[in-house]
Design a protein around this motif. Sequence first.
Motif, PDB file in Angstrom:
ATOM      1  N   LYS A 215       0.830  -1.205   0.000  1.00 62.98           N
ATOM      2  CA  LYS A 215       0.000   0.000   0.000  1.00 62.98           C
ATOM      3  C   LYS A 215       0.868   1.260   0.000  1.00 62.98           C
ATOM      4  O   LYS A 215       0.567   2.236  -0.690  1.00 62.98           O
ATOM      5  N   PHE A 216       1.977   1.248   0.758  1.00 65.13           N
ATOM      6  CA  PHE A 216       2.873   2.401   0.761  1.00 65.13           C
ATOM      7  C   PHE A 216       3.477   2.619  -0.620  1.00 65.13           C
ATOM      8  O   PHE A 216       3.559   3.763  -1.096  1.00 65.13           O
ATOM      9  N   LEU A 217       3.914   1.544  -1.264  1.00 66.25           N
ATOM     10  CA  LEU A 217       4.526   1.679  -2.586  1.00 66.25           C
ATOM     11  C   LEU A 217       3.548   2.276  -3.590  1.00 66.25           C
ATOM     12  O   LEU A 217       3.923   3.091  -4.428  1.00 66.25           O
ATOM     13  N   LYS A 218       2.279   1.911  -3.488  1.00 69.71           N
ATOM     14  CA  LYS A 218       1.261   2.458  -4.373  1.00 69.71           C
ATOM     15  C   LYS A 218       0.925   3.896  -3.989  1.00 69.71           C
ATOM     16  O   LYS A 218       0.855   4.783  -4.842  1.00 69.71           O
ATOM     17  N   SER A 219       0.747   4.180  -2.712  1.00 66.16           N
ATOM     18  CA  SER A 219       0.405   5.533  -2.252  1.00 66.16           C
ATOM     19  C   SER A 219       1.501   6.534  -2.584  1.00 66.16           C
ATOM     20  O   SER A 219       1.219   7.670  -2.954  1.00 66.16           O
ATOM     21  N   SER A 220       2.749   6.106  -2.454  1.00 63.79           N
ATOM     22  CA  SER A 220       3.875   6.994  -2.736  1.00 63.79           C
ATOM     23  C   SER A 220       4.146   7.101  -4.231  1.00 63.79           C
ATOM     24  O   SER A 220       4.974   7.901  -4.646  1.00 63.79           O
ATOM     25  N   ARG A 221       3.461   6.276  -4.993  1.00 62.75           N
ATOM     26  CA  ARG A 221       3.609   6.235  -6.441  1.00 62.75           C
ATOM     27  C   ARG A 221       5.007   5.809  -6.892  1.00 62.75           C
ATOM     28  O   ARG A 221       5.446   6.140  -7.983  1.00 62.75           O
TER      29      ARG A 221
ATOM     30  N   VAL B  10       9.577   8.945   4.886  1.00 56.74           N
ATOM     31  CA  VAL B  10       9.559  10.191   5.640  1.00 56.74           C
ATOM     32  C   VAL B  10       8.236  10.366   6.374  1.00 56.74           C
ATOM     33  O   VAL B  10       8.202  10.820   7.508  1.00 56.74           O
ATOM     34  N   GLN B  11       7.139   9.996   5.718  1.00 64.35           N
ATOM     35  CA  GLN B  11       5.827  10.072   6.367  1.00 64.35           C
ATOM     36  C   GLN B  11       4.890   9.050   5.744  1.00 64.35           C
ATOM     37  O   GLN B  11       5.116   8.576   4.649  1.00 64.35           O
ATOM     38  N   LEU B  12       3.843   8.713   6.483  1.00 68.69           N
ATOM     39  CA  LEU B  12       2.857   7.748   6.022  1.00 68.69           C
ATOM     40  C   LEU B  12       1.502   8.438   5.880  1.00 68.69           C
ATOM     41  O   LEU B  12       0.999   8.999   6.843  1.00 68.69           O
ATOM     42  N   VAL B  13       0.947   8.406   4.675  1.00 65.38           N
ATOM     43  CA  VAL B  13      -0.360   8.992   4.398  1.00 65.38           C
ATOM     44  C   VAL B  13      -1.117   7.998   3.523  1.00 65.38           C
ATOM     45  O   VAL B  13      -0.571   7.491   2.544  1.00 65.38           O
ATOM     46  N   ASP B  14      -2.395   7.717   3.875  1.00 69.88           N
ATOM     47  CA  ASP B  14      -3.160   6.718   3.126  1.00 69.88           C
ATOM     48  C   ASP B  14      -3.410   7.102   1.674  1.00 69.88           C
ATOM     49  O   ASP B  14      -3.136   6.327   0.778  1.00 69.88           O
ATOM     50  N   ASN B  15      -3.959   8.265   1.446  1.00 67.79           N
ATOM     51  CA  ASN B  15      -4.304   8.675   0.085  1.00 67.79           C
ATOM     52  C   ASN B  15      -3.815  10.090  -0.201  1.00 67.79           C
ATOM     53  O   ASN B  15      -4.598  11.024  -0.225  1.00 67.79           O
ATOM     54  N   PRO B  16      -2.509  10.234  -0.446  1.00 63.99           N
ATOM     55  CA  PRO B  16      -1.991  11.582  -0.697  1.00 63.99           C
ATOM     56  C   PRO B  16      -2.364  12.068  -2.093  1.00 63.99           C
ATOM     57  O   PRO B  16      -2.620  11.267  -2.994  1.00 63.99           O
TER      58      PRO B  16
ATOM     59  N   SER C  98       5.474  12.434  -3.671  1.00 61.72           N
ATOM     60  CA  SER C  98       6.936  12.365  -3.603  1.00 61.72           C
ATOM     61  C   SER C  98       7.474  12.863  -2.269  1.00 61.72           C
ATOM     62  O   SER C  98       8.655  12.669  -1.956  1.00 61.72           O
ATOM     63  N   GLN C  99       6.646  13.488  -1.448  1.00 62.56           N
ATOM     64  CA  GLN C  99       7.081  13.958  -0.135  1.00 62.56           C
ATOM     65  C   GLN C  99       7.010  12.859   0.926  1.00 62.56           C
ATOM     66  O   GLN C  99       7.411  13.076   2.067  1.00 62.56           O
ATOM     67  N   LEU C 100       6.513  11.692   0.555  1.00 61.57           N
ATOM     68  CA  LEU C 100       6.410  10.576   1.491  1.00 61.57           C
ATOM     69  C   LEU C 100       7.747   9.855   1.683  1.00 61.57           C
ATOM     70  O   LEU C 100       7.915   9.092   2.617  1.00 61.57           O
ATOM     71  N   TYR C 101       8.694  10.108   0.779  1.00 63.26           N
ATOM     72  CA  TYR C 101       9.974   9.417   0.838  1.00 63.26           C
ATOM     73  C   TYR C 101      11.104  10.330   0.389  1.00 63.26           C
ATOM     74  O   TYR C 101      10.891  11.362  -0.242  1.00 63.26           O
ATOM     75  N   GLU C 102      12.319   9.916   0.757  1.00 65.54           N
ATOM     76  CA  GLU C 102      13.542  10.618   0.371  1.00 65.54           C
ATOM     77  C   GLU C 102      14.392   9.616  -0.406  1.00 65.54           C
ATOM     78  O   GLU C 102      14.683   8.527   0.086  1.00 65.54           O
ATOM     79  N   VAL C 103      14.781   9.961  -1.631  1.00 66.68           N
ATOM     80  CA  VAL C 103      15.574   9.057  -2.463  1.00 66.68           C
ATOM     81  C   VAL C 103      17.005   9.033  -1.951  1.00 66.68           C
ATOM     82  O   VAL C 103      17.640  10.071  -1.794  1.00 66.68           O
ATOM     83  N   LEU C 104      17.493   7.823  -1.667  1.00 73.54           N
ATOM     84  CA  LEU C 104      18.859   7.652  -1.182  1.00 73.54           C
ATOM     85  C   LEU C 104      19.800   7.287  -2.322  1.00 73.54           C
ATOM     86  O   LEU C 104      20.924   7.758  -2.385  1.00 73.54           O
TER      87      LEU C 104
ATOM     88  N   ILE D 199       5.513   2.657  -7.218  1.00 71.61           N
ATOM     89  CA  ILE D 199       5.005   1.641  -8.136  1.00 71.61           C
ATOM     90  C   ILE D 199       3.556   1.999  -8.420  1.00 71.61           C
ATOM     91  O   ILE D 199       2.799   2.319  -7.507  1.00 71.61           O
ATOM     92  N   LYS D 200       3.171   1.952  -9.690  1.00 75.26           N
ATOM     93  CA  LYS D 200       1.854   2.461 -10.087  1.00 75.26           C
ATOM     94  C   LYS D 200       0.677   1.637  -9.567  1.00 75.26           C
ATOM     95  O   LYS D 200      -0.375   2.190  -9.281  1.00 75.26           O
ATOM     96  N   ARG D 201       0.854   0.323  -9.495  1.00 75.82           N
ATOM     97  CA  ARG D 201      -0.274  -0.524  -9.098  1.00 75.82           C
ATOM     98  C   ARG D 201       0.089  -1.380  -7.898  1.00 75.82           C
ATOM     99  O   ARG D 201       1.193  -1.884  -7.774  1.00 75.82           O
ATOM    100  N   ARG D 202      -0.894  -1.567  -7.011  1.00 74.66           N
ATOM    101  CA  ARG D 202      -0.665  -2.365  -5.807  1.00 74.66           C
ATOM    102  C   ARG D 202      -0.419  -3.828  -6.163  1.00 74.66           C
ATOM    103  O   ARG D 202       0.378  -4.508  -5.502  1.00 74.66           O
ATOM    104  N   THR D 203      -1.062  -4.324  -7.212  1.00 78.03           N
ATOM    105  CA  THR D 203      -0.847  -5.719  -7.613  1.00 78.03           C
ATOM    106  C   THR D 203       0.582  -5.930  -8.098  1.00 78.03           C
ATOM    107  O   THR D 203       1.183  -6.974  -7.828  1.00 78.03           O
ATOM    108  N   VAL D 204       1.146  -4.944  -8.793  1.00 79.38           N
ATOM    109  CA  VAL D 204       2.538  -5.045  -9.242  1.00 79.38           C
ATOM    110  C   VAL D 204       3.458  -5.014  -8.031  1.00 79.38           C
ATOM    111  O   VAL D 204       4.434  -5.768  -7.970  1.00 79.38           O
ATOM    112  N   ALA D 205       3.151  -4.181  -7.045  1.00 79.20           N
ATOM    113  CA  ALA D 205       3.935  -4.126  -5.816  1.00 79.20           C
ATOM    114  C   ALA D 205       3.919  -5.479  -5.112  1.00 79.20           C
ATOM    115  O   ALA D 205       4.955  -5.959  -4.637  1.00 79.20           O
ATOM    116  N   LYS D 206       2.756  -6.111  -5.063  1.00 80.65           N
ATOM    117  CA  LYS D 206       2.644  -7.429  -4.431  1.00 80.65           C
ATOM    118  C   LYS D 206       3.466  -8.468  -5.182  1.00 80.65           C
ATOM    119  O   LYS D 206       4.156  -9.285  -4.579  1.00 80.65           O
TER     120      LYS D 206
END
Length: 89
Positions: free
Chosen positions: A5-11, A61-67, A73-79, A13-20
């Motif tokens: 869900k995080f991978l999809k919400s943060s975009r 960086v932060q967790l939001v259900d439906n940003p 892109s503010q949900l994470y910091e690229v390392l 990965i575009k689809r939750r099924t692909v993330a799974k």
Amino acid sequence: MRLDKFLKSSRLIKRRTVAKELCDAGRISVNGRVAKAGTEVHVGDVLTVRYGQREVSVRVVQLVDNPRKEAASQLYEVLSGDGDVIDEA
């Protein structure tokens, strides 16, 4: 929040099924450990996504259900990596 869900919400990965599917294939790790789709993600965790020849590492960086799209892109910091959205095609 679940990893898929995080991978999809943060975009990352575009689809939750692909993330799974990527989780099931062992291509996503949380804090250096291979993670399943249902793994809980917390602020400060480091996610590494491997897809094909690309590898992207981000820190949560932060967790939001439906940003909003603009705020995703503010949900994470690229390392490392290019930070592009990963999709199946």
